[in-house]
Design a protein around this motif. Structure first.
Motif, mmCIF file in Angstrom:
data_model
loop_
_atom_site.group_PDB
_atom_site.id
_atom_site.type_symbol
_atom_site.label_atom_id
_atom_site.label_comp_id
_atom_site.label_asym_id
_atom_site.label_seq_id
_atom_site.Cartn_x
_atom_site.Cartn_y
_atom_site.Cartn_z
ATOM 1 N N ALA A 1 -4.665 10.215 1.399
ATOM 2 C CA ALA A 1 -3.902 9.817 2.590
ATOM 3 C C ALA A 1 -4.563 8.654 3.349
ATOM 4 N N LYS B 1 -3.511 5.062 2.526
ATOM 5 C CA LYS B 1 -2.147 4.802 2.998
ATOM 6 C C LYS B 1 -2.141 4.539 4.505
ATOM 7 N N ASP C 1 3.170 11.053 7.791
ATOM 8 C CA ASP C 1 4.056 10.183 7.004
ATOM 9 C C ASP C 1 5.428 10.066 7.657
#
Length: 168
Positions: free
Chosen positions: A32, A35, A90
């Motif tokens: 993660a 990102k 997200d």
């Protein structure tokens, strides 16, 4: 294995289960963080995520060391909590159009993960000591201090400029 299943009968069982839980969480965070770094627009925030990625890789290695020290197989178990934190990050990031507000949202998501990790490592250290495994507690304490330091850096970054920029 659910937290309150018959598979956890002793403090040692609980300790091992939570090691497996945080091991999974750290592995998910190694996926993660890149990102999050790619979405961040503030250069300091972007670099902070990349720096913490390297620390997180070290956390994974330390956990593997603790598994071995404790004489149990290195194994991860699904951690719905970290999956939820990452999924929420997200989702939120996908909904924020203003890049300044996005940076504030990313800090919030990162701190949710940090606070989860701080809680887990704190308990693991206490349990390791209770089990007479001060050696394991010492290794876990290094990671706990890094997680607390990252949380503090995120707070400072948010309060000193990111939140101010997002609010204007």
């Amino acid at each position: 294995m659910g937290l309150f299943t018959k598979d956890i009968k002793t403090m040692n069982d609980l300790f091992v289960h939570q090691l497996q839980d945080i091991y999974y969480a750290e592995q998910q965070l190694t996926k993660a963080l890149p990102k999050m770094a790619s979405k961040a627009t503030d250069p300091q925030l972007k670099q902070g995520f990349l720096t913490h990625l390297e620390e997180t890789r070290q956390h994974v290695s330390r956990l593997e060391e603790v598994f071995k020290m404790h004489g149990v197989a290195v194994k991860a178990v699904d951690c719905p909590a970290i999956d939820g934190i990452i999924e929420e990050a997200d989702d939120t990031a996908g909904e924020v159009a203003d890049k300044a507000v996005l940076d504030a949202a990313l800090i919030n998501a990162a701190q949710a993960a940090e606070h989860y990790e701080i809680a887990r490592y704190g308990s693991l250290i206490a349990w390791a000591k209770q089990l007479g495994r001060n050696d394991c507690a010492s290794v876990l304490a290094k990671t706990l201090e890094e997680e607390k330091a990252t949380d503090k850096k995120l707070t400072t970054l948010a309060e000193s400029k990111v939140n101010l920029r997002a609010a204007s």
